[in-house]
Design an enzyme around this catalytic site. Sequence first.
Site, PDB file in Angstrom:
ATOM      1  CG  LEU A   1      -5.102   9.929   5.379  1.00  0.00           C
ATOM      2  CD1 LEU A   1      -5.031   9.624   6.873  1.00  0.00           C
ATOM      3  CD2 LEU A   1      -6.054  11.096   5.122  1.00  0.00           C
TER       4      LEU A   1
ATOM      5  NE  ARG B   1      -5.072  11.920  -3.383  1.00  0.00           N
ATOM      6  CZ  ARG B   1      -4.886  11.619  -4.654  1.00  0.00           C
ATOM      7  NH1 ARG B   1      -5.818  11.897  -5.546  1.00  0.00           N
ATOM      8  NH2 ARG B   1      -3.774  11.028  -5.057  1.00  0.00           N
TER       9      ARG B   1
ATOM     10  CG  LEU C   1      -6.036   8.879   0.333  1.00  0.00           C
ATOM     11  CD1 LEU C   1      -5.736   9.081  -1.145  1.00  0.00           C
ATOM     12  CD2 LEU C   1      -6.467  10.194   0.970  1.00  0.00           C
TER      13      LEU C   1
ATOM     14  CD  GLU D   1       0.931  16.221   7.397  1.00  0.00           C
ATOM     15  OE1 GLU D   1       0.605  17.109   8.202  1.00  0.00           O
ATOM     16  OE2 GLU D   1       0.137  15.361   6.969  1.00  0.00           O
TER      17      GLU D   1
ATOM     18  N   GLY E   1      -2.813  17.389   8.194  1.00  0.00           N
ATOM     19  CA  GLY E   1      -3.340  17.141   9.540  1.00  0.00           C
ATOM     20  C   GLY E   1      -2.339  16.456  10.442  1.00  0.00           C
TER      21      GLY E   1
ATOM     22  CE  LYS F   1      -4.014  -2.084   0.182  1.00  0.00           C
ATOM     23  NZ  LYS F   1      -4.975  -1.991  -0.943  1.00  0.00           N
ATOM     24  NE  ARG F   2       3.092   1.232  -4.946  1.00  0.00           N
ATOM     25  CZ  ARG F   2       2.868  -0.075  -5.230  1.00  0.00           C
ATOM     26  NH1 ARG F   2       2.897  -0.995  -4.274  1.00  0.00           N
ATOM     27  NH2 ARG F   2       2.647  -0.457  -6.472  1.00  0.00           N
TER      28      ARG F   2
ATOM     29  CD  GLU G   1      -1.662  16.760   2.264  1.00  0.00           C
ATOM     30  OE1 GLU G   1      -1.069  17.143   1.224  1.00  0.00           O
ATOM     31  OE2 GLU G   1      -1.091  16.181   3.193  1.00  0.00           O
TER      32      GLU G   1
ATOM     33  CB  ALA H   1       1.326   6.574  -0.598  1.00  0.00           C
TER      34      ALA H   1
HETATM   35  C1  1HE Z   1      -3.057   3.702  -1.126  1.00  0.00           C
HETATM   36  C2  1HE Z   1      -2.463   4.968  -0.975  1.00  0.00           C
HETATM   37  C3  1HE Z   1      -3.028   5.844  -0.007  1.00  0.00           C
HETATM   38  C4  1HE Z   1      -1.404   3.901  -2.524  1.00  0.00           C
HETATM   39  N1  1HE Z   1      -4.071   5.412   0.707  1.00  0.00           N
HETATM   40  N2  1HE Z   1      -4.112   3.314  -0.395  1.00  0.00           N
HETATM   41  N3  1HE Z   1      -1.849  10.467  -0.577  1.00  0.00           N
HETATM   42  C5  1HE Z   1      -1.968  10.514  -1.898  1.00  0.00           C
HETATM   43  O1  1HE Z   1      -2.799  11.178  -2.447  1.00  0.00           O
HETATM   44  C6  1HE Z   1      -1.053   9.588  -2.689  1.00  0.00           C
HETATM   45  C7  1HE Z   1      -1.846   8.451  -3.264  1.00  0.00           C
HETATM   46  N4  1HE Z   1      -0.988   7.436  -3.891  1.00  0.00           N
HETATM   47  C8  1HE Z   1      -0.431   7.599  -5.111  1.00  0.00           C
HETATM   48  O2  1HE Z   1      -0.497   8.644  -5.722  1.00  0.00           O
HETATM   49  C9  1HE Z   1       0.295   6.421  -5.669  1.00  0.00           C
HETATM   50  O3  1HE Z   1      -0.165   5.244  -5.006  1.00  0.00           O
HETATM   51  C10 1HE Z   1       1.834   6.485  -5.529  1.00  0.00           C
HETATM   52  C11 1HE Z   1       2.379   7.557  -6.478  1.00  0.00           C
HETATM   53  C12 1HE Z   1       2.288   6.753  -4.120  1.00  0.00           C
HETATM   54  C13 1HE Z   1       2.442   5.097  -5.941  1.00  0.00           C
HETATM   55  O4  1HE Z   1       1.993   4.744  -7.227  1.00  0.00           O
HETATM   56  P1  1HE Z   1       2.108   3.211  -7.696  1.00  0.00           P
HETATM   57  O5  1HE Z   1       1.664   3.137  -9.131  1.00  0.00           O
HETATM   58  O6  1HE Z   1       3.451   2.688  -7.349  1.00  0.00           O
HETATM   59  O7  1HE Z   1       1.074   2.382  -6.752  1.00  0.00           O
HETATM   60  P2  1HE Z   1      -0.519   2.299  -6.840  1.00  0.00           P
HETATM   61  O8  1HE Z   1      -0.918   1.254  -7.840  1.00  0.00           O
HETATM   62  O9  1HE Z   1      -1.143   3.622  -6.979  1.00  0.00           O
HETATM   63  O10 1HE Z   1      -0.865   1.787  -5.365  1.00  0.00           O
HETATM   64  C14 1HE Z   1      -0.608   0.456  -4.929  1.00  0.00           C
HETATM   65  C15 1HE Z   1      -1.660   0.117  -3.895  1.00  0.00           C
HETATM   66  O11 1HE Z   1      -1.498   0.989  -2.778  1.00  0.00           O
HETATM   67  C16 1HE Z   1      -3.082   0.345  -4.398  1.00  0.00           C
HETATM   68  O12 1HE Z   1      -3.898  -0.566  -3.724  1.00  0.00           O
HETATM   69  P3  1HE Z   1      -4.424  -1.932  -4.460  1.00  0.00           P
HETATM   70  O13 1HE Z   1      -5.274  -2.597  -3.414  1.00  0.00           O
HETATM   71  O14 1HE Z   1      -5.146  -1.462  -5.690  1.00  0.00           O
HETATM   72  O15 1HE Z   1      -3.171  -2.697  -4.791  1.00  0.00           O
HETATM   73  C17 1HE Z   1      -3.407   1.748  -3.893  1.00  0.00           C
HETATM   74  O16 1HE Z   1      -4.785   1.962  -3.738  1.00  0.00           O
HETATM   75  C18 1HE Z   1      -2.689   1.719  -2.544  1.00  0.00           C
HETATM   76  N5  1HE Z   1      -2.378   3.074  -2.096  1.00  0.00           N
HETATM   77  N6  1HE Z   1      -1.435   5.064  -1.849  1.00  0.00           N
HETATM   78  C19 1HE Z   1      -4.597   4.188   0.517  1.00  0.00           C
HETATM   79  N7  1HE Z   1      -2.497   7.064   0.223  1.00  0.00           N
HETATM   80  C20 1HE Z   1      -2.891  13.559   8.272  1.00  0.00           C
HETATM   81  S1  1HE Z   1      -3.462  14.268   6.867  1.00  0.00           S
HETATM   82  C21 1HE Z   1      -2.474  13.670   5.571  1.00  0.00           C
HETATM   83  C22 1HE Z   1      -3.225  13.865   4.287  1.00  0.00           C
HETATM   84  C23 1HE Z   1      -2.575  13.136   3.170  1.00  0.00           C
HETATM   85  O17 1HE Z   1      -1.623  12.391   3.325  1.00  0.00           O
HETATM   86  S2  1HE Z   1      -3.276  13.403   1.650  1.00  0.00           S
HETATM   87  C24 1HE Z   1      -2.254  12.546   0.542  1.00  0.00           C
HETATM   88  C25 1HE Z   1      -2.713  11.141   0.346  1.00  0.00           C
END
Ligand code: 1HE
Length: 269
Positions: A75, A146, A77, A123, A151, A36-37, A143, A73
């Site tokens: 939070l 999204r 989500l 963070e 946070g 889940k990265r 963020e 990656a």
């Molecule tokens: C996740 C998450 C996640 C991956 N929550 N499941 N963060 C983001 O907006 C970043 C979201 N993630 C991405 O943009 C990409 O996953 C990556 C660029 C980090 C990596 O890409 P990639 O192609 O290597 O992997 P993928 O195919 O996107 O993800 C692999 C799996 O990890 C997949 O799940 P699967 O069940 O389909 O295999 C994804 O859904 C899962 N995954 N990232 C949940 N973030 C305290 S407030 C903080 C607020 C924030 O952090 S907002 C930013 C959130």
Amino acid sequence: MNPHFEPASGLLSQLPLLQIGLAGAVAHVRLNRAAKRNAISDELIVQLQTAFVNLPTDIRAVVLSGDGDHFCAGLDLSELVERDVAEGVLHSRMWHAAFEAIQFGRVPVIAVLQGAVVGGGLELASACHIRVAEASAYFGLPEGQRGLFVGGGGSARIPRLMGVARMTDMMLTGRLYSAEEGERAGLAQYLVADGAGLAKAIELANRLAGNAPLSNFAVMHALPRISDQSQSEGLFTESLMSAVAESTTDAKDRMRAFLEKRTGKVTRG
Ligand code: 1HE
């Protein structure tokens, strides 16, 4: 896990989302959720806090890394969707508590960054004391895109690394910083080739584990607080902290060792 590190035992071995190894005075804490990265779920946040408040007493420095191609990656989500306002505040406070345990714990923490260092991942990195970025690392705060806000302490910590203007731009526009740009902007202190981050962080951790513990404590605890104070209050805090540090037997032994030519000079060689 680096082969020189022994797997931790007891409570530290019962945190499945982390892999924790110990080698002498250095602990290696690895986020163990590559599928889940290394996205930060509630369970991972709790395990991070548990790990950092329960480090063995002989540990003097920690290396924090993430398994796989991405440091973190942010939070998880998938857990966000159903949360109401009150739960949101408590959730953010839970992150604050865990990251406080890192920033204001007992020992300095060096983060190894590769691939995505985004959202809550940035963070987390910013709660560490030193950041080593591999060439593949990139930094982002998605963020805004999204529908969220930071946070996990990002609004307090990230501007202290790179300035409010740069963070504002990152959040409003979704701009990503490459490893090199991040290093230049203050998000990382070291830039290394892909695959070289862990070795560099372990080398640094061993070096700072050899410092007087009270000096490291002063850097970790006094420095950020002094930078929050007015100059006048900061200078007074500095005087108190420096008098405490130099009064220890450790400091006196180290100064004597220099005067008696038993220890190294400050040279570039
Ligand atoms: C996740 C998450 C996640 C991956 N929550 N499941 N963060 C983001 O907006 C970043 C979201 N993630 C991405 O943009 C990409 O996953 C990556 C660029 C980090 C990596 O890409 P990639 O192609 O290597 O992997 P993928 O195919 O996107 O993800 C692999 C799996 O990890 C997949 O799940 P699967 O069940 O389909 O295999 C994804 O859904 C899962 N995954 N990232 C949940 N973030 C305290 S407030 C903080 C607020 C924030 O952090 S907002 C930013 C959130």
